[in-house]
Design a protein around this motif. Sequence first.
Motif, PDB file in Angstrom:
ATOM      1  N   GLN A   1     -16.043   9.221  84.968  1.00  0.00           N
ATOM      2  CA  GLN A   1     -15.833  10.610  84.622  1.00  0.00           C
ATOM      3  C   GLN A   1     -17.168  11.284  84.329  1.00  0.00           C
ATOM      4  N   ASP A   2     -17.166  12.582  84.432  1.00  0.00           N
ATOM      5  CA  ASP A   2     -18.380  13.348  84.178  1.00  0.00           C
ATOM      6  C   ASP A   2     -17.986  14.771  83.804  1.00  0.00           C
ATOM      7  N   ALA A   3     -18.831  15.422  83.011  1.00  0.00           N
ATOM      8  CA  ALA A   3     -18.651  16.821  82.639  1.00  0.00           C
ATOM      9  C   ALA A   3     -19.830  17.616  83.174  1.00  0.00           C
ATOM     10  N   ILE A   4     -19.551  18.693  83.887  1.00  0.00           N
ATOM     11  CA  ILE A   4     -20.583  19.522  84.505  1.00  0.00           C
ATOM     12  C   ILE A   4     -20.470  20.933  83.948  1.00  0.00           C
ATOM     13  N   ASN A   5     -21.564  21.464  83.403  1.00  0.00           N
ATOM     14  CA  ASN A   5     -21.604  22.817  82.857  1.00  0.00           C
ATOM     15  C   ASN A   5     -22.410  23.718  83.786  1.00  0.00           C
ATOM     16  N   VAL A   6     -21.782  24.806  84.222  1.00  0.00           N
ATOM     17  CA  VAL A   6     -22.444  25.797  85.070  1.00  0.00           C
ATOM     18  C   VAL A   6     -22.174  27.168  84.462  1.00  0.00           C
ATOM     19  N   HIS A   7     -23.193  27.718  83.773  1.00  0.00           N
ATOM     20  CA  HIS A   7     -23.053  28.992  83.078  1.00  0.00           C
ATOM     21  C   HIS A   7     -21.869  28.903  82.105  1.00  0.00           C
ATOM     22  N   ASN A   8     -20.872  29.755  82.240  1.00  0.00           N
ATOM     23  CA  ASN A   8     -19.720  29.731  81.332  1.00  0.00           C
ATOM     24  C   ASN A   8     -18.608  28.791  81.801  1.00  0.00           C
ATOM     25  N   TRP A   9     -18.838  28.083  82.894  1.00  0.00           N
ATOM     26  CA  TRP A   9     -17.836  27.174  83.439  1.00  0.00           C
ATOM     27  C   TRP A   9     -18.094  25.749  82.971  1.00  0.00           C
ATOM     28  N   THR A  10     -17.037  25.015  82.728  1.00  0.00           N
ATOM     29  CA  THR A  10     -17.116  23.577  82.445  1.00  0.00           C
ATOM     30  C   THR A  10     -16.143  22.852  83.369  1.00  0.00           C
ATOM     31  N   PHE A  11     -16.643  21.832  84.072  1.00  0.00           N
ATOM     32  CA  PHE A  11     -15.824  21.044  84.985  1.00  0.00           C
ATOM     33  C   PHE A  11     -15.801  19.602  84.485  1.00  0.00           C
ATOM     34  N   ASN A  12     -14.601  19.096  84.229  1.00  0.00           N
ATOM     35  CA  ASN A  12     -14.415  17.691  83.871  1.00  0.00           C
ATOM     36  C   ASN A  12     -13.806  16.962  85.060  1.00  0.00           C
ATOM     37  N   LEU A  13     -14.561  16.040  85.640  1.00  0.00           N
ATOM     38  CA  LEU A  13     -14.129  15.318  86.830  1.00  0.00           C
ATOM     39  C   LEU A  13     -13.951  13.846  86.485  1.00  0.00           C
ATOM     40  N   GLY A  14     -12.920  13.238  87.033  1.00  0.00           N
ATOM     41  CA  GLY A  14     -12.696  11.826  86.755  1.00  0.00           C
ATOM     42  C   GLY A  14     -11.807  11.175  87.784  1.00  0.00           C
ATOM     43  N   LEU A  15     -11.913   9.855  87.860  1.00  0.00           N
ATOM     44  CA  LEU A  15     -11.057   9.060  88.740  1.00  0.00           C
ATOM     45  C   LEU A  15     -10.758   7.743  88.033  1.00  0.00           C
ATOM     46  N   ARG A  16      -9.499   7.419  87.937  1.00  0.00           N
ATOM     47  CA  ARG A  16      -9.053   6.157  87.351  1.00  0.00           C
ATOM     48  C   ARG A  16      -8.262   5.397  88.406  1.00  0.00           C
ATOM     49  N   VAL A  17      -8.456   4.090  88.472  1.00  0.00           N
ATOM     50  CA  VAL A  17      -7.715   3.236  89.400  1.00  0.00           C
ATOM     51  C   VAL A  17      -7.023   2.158  88.595  1.00  0.00           C
ATOM     52  N   ASP A  18      -5.714   2.006  88.799  1.00  0.00           N
ATOM     53  CA  ASP A  18      -4.913   1.005  88.098  1.00  0.00           C
ATOM     54  C   ASP A  18      -4.388  -0.032  89.077  1.00  0.00           C
ATOM     55  N   GLN A  19      -4.450  -1.293  88.666  1.00  0.00           N
ATOM     56  CA  GLN A  19      -3.814  -2.388  89.385  1.00  0.00           C
ATOM     57  C   GLN A  19      -2.832  -3.046  88.426  1.00  0.00           C
ATOM     58  N   TYR A  20      -1.550  -3.027  88.763  1.00  0.00           N
ATOM     59  CA  TYR A  20      -0.501  -3.593  87.923  1.00  0.00           C
ATOM     60  C   TYR A  20       0.071  -4.811  88.628  1.00  0.00           C
ATOM     61  N   ASP A  21       0.119  -5.937  87.919  1.00  0.00           N
ATOM     62  CA  ASP A  21       0.578  -7.191  88.510  1.00  0.00           C
ATOM     63  C   ASP A  21       1.545  -7.850  87.546  1.00  0.00           C
ATOM     64  N   GLY A  22       2.827  -7.643  87.787  1.00  0.00           N
ATOM     65  CA  GLY A  22       3.872  -8.243  86.984  1.00  0.00           C
ATOM     66  C   GLY A  22       4.923  -8.823  87.907  1.00  0.00           C
ATOM     67  N   ILE A  23       6.188  -8.618  87.573  1.00  0.00           N
ATOM     68  CA  ILE A  23       7.239  -8.993  88.518  1.00  0.00           C
ATOM     69  C   ILE A  23       7.162  -8.097  89.734  1.00  0.00           C
ATOM     70  N   THR A  24       6.818  -6.846  89.506  1.00  0.00           N
ATOM     71  CA  THR A  24       6.468  -5.948  90.608  1.00  0.00           C
ATOM     72  C   THR A  24       4.962  -5.766  90.627  1.00  0.00           C
ATOM     73  N   LYS A  25       4.429  -5.322  91.748  1.00  0.00           N
ATOM     74  CA  LYS A  25       2.996  -5.145  91.901  1.00  0.00           C
ATOM     75  C   LYS A  25       2.732  -3.756  92.475  1.00  0.00           C
ATOM     76  N   ALA A  26       1.687  -3.121  91.987  1.00  0.00           N
ATOM     77  CA  ALA A  26       1.335  -1.802  92.509  1.00  0.00           C
ATOM     78  C   ALA A  26      -0.106  -1.492  92.142  1.00  0.00           C
ATOM     79  N   ALA A  27      -0.728  -0.675  92.971  1.00  0.00           N
ATOM     80  CA  ALA A  27      -2.081  -0.173  92.707  1.00  0.00           C
ATOM     81  C   ALA A  27      -2.099   1.301  93.038  1.00  0.00           C
ATOM     82  N   GLN A  28      -2.856   2.068  92.263  1.00  0.00           N
ATOM     83  CA  GLN A  28      -2.858   3.509  92.490  1.00  0.00           C
ATOM     84  C   GLN A  28      -4.119   4.136  91.936  1.00  0.00           C
ATOM     85  N   GLY A  29      -4.645   5.105  92.680  1.00  0.00           N
ATOM     86  CA  GLY A  29      -5.758   5.897  92.208  1.00  0.00           C
ATOM     87  C   GLY A  29      -5.256   7.168  91.557  1.00  0.00           C
TER      88      GLY A  29
END
Length: 403
Positions: free
Chosen positions: A27-55
């Motif tokens: 993640q990152d925060a970018i300030n441009v004049h009066n604007w603020t942009f918070n950008l991020g990416l999370r990736v999850d991998q779940y491994d149980g009885i069911t399995k799934a991955a997602q960004g």
Amino acid sequence: MACPNSTSTDYRFYGHADIREFAFYIQDAINVHNWTFNLGLRVDQYDGITKAAQGEPRLGIAYNIKPNQHGFCGSPTHEPWKRPSTRPGAGEPGCLQPAIVAFQSFVAGGQCVTTSPLSPGHRNEFHVGLSQAFGKYLVLDGEYIWKYTHEAFDFSVLSNTPITYPIEWSSSKIPGYAIRLTMPNFHGLTAFMVTSSVAARFFGPQVSGIGATPGAVSVFRIDHDELFNATGHLQYQPKQKLPWLSFNWRFDSGLVAGPVPCAGGNCNNGPNGTDSIVDVSGLTPINSSKAGSSAGLSTRTPTTPISATGLCAANLYGSTLVSIPAAGTENDDHNPPRISPRNLFDVGVGDDNIFHTDKYKFSARLTVVNLTNKEALYNFLSTFSGTHYVSPRAVTATIGFHF
């Protein structure tokens, strides 16, 4: 309950699984004049009885109009929702299969329905907010939220037991808002007001898990749904060395009370499905008493049912603690039974530094909760927590030593 021509057996569970989950994010925060942009990416991998991955991308944007102390913000996200962790199972027909929730039951028309395996859901969520200061003595903060979920997670209760199973509906939509109005200290007076609303709508069919009628529900509201609630707080301290006084007000329009039999609409009212008869056989005497239910001159007690036959006329059916729609007007989506609206009041008085010392301080306070001793329900036969009343009047005195 097993399907026709199958053998019913006890529920059993075979096997086990270790639940493993891995996630990383940037993640990152970018300030441009009066604007603020918070950008991020999370990736999850779940491994149980069911399995799934997602960004899961995150994006937040805020704009600050400095001369007016005014700001806008917005934030869309995409994320996995609640994941199933375990699945009870058994190997007999009509029961649960290992790793495949294939519970079979009777539904309308006598058809046997098999649900699909539980799977991790995913949700798109959006926030839009506004913050505005009006001079030095008033600040307004507001936010609107949209949550759209696919494979919406829920619970199902097994008959009248405390046993619950995970289930999933096709989707859910949960929009709502929260508004806070704050007055900073003005000659010893501080105050705030908070209001909110949430619509918790789930859409059928049921796609997995144990359920009495999978596939038979189109849209309904769960007991998180409330049209409006508000909390107001006032506190006054004339001088710093004098005690303070406080007053608190809470209003709730009422949560959805789905298990309450309704007087009309799409309920199963009597043997012919007419709107003039209410089927109250599903409520035990103690549950009828908790809901304040009545039928004509019947007296509600924890041991006496409100109807000896399990049926009563709609014009005689009512409740002192639950708002029940009139005959012919009930709708699971637009007009469900709800807990009756209520107003609660609390008062308090205290001193945070009785002897006006610096290092060691003594404090004392006296509070009265539910000043009018209002009798009211908070919820009724909730899948998650059962039935709760609001707290009766309670007087509390405390003395503190701070060091």
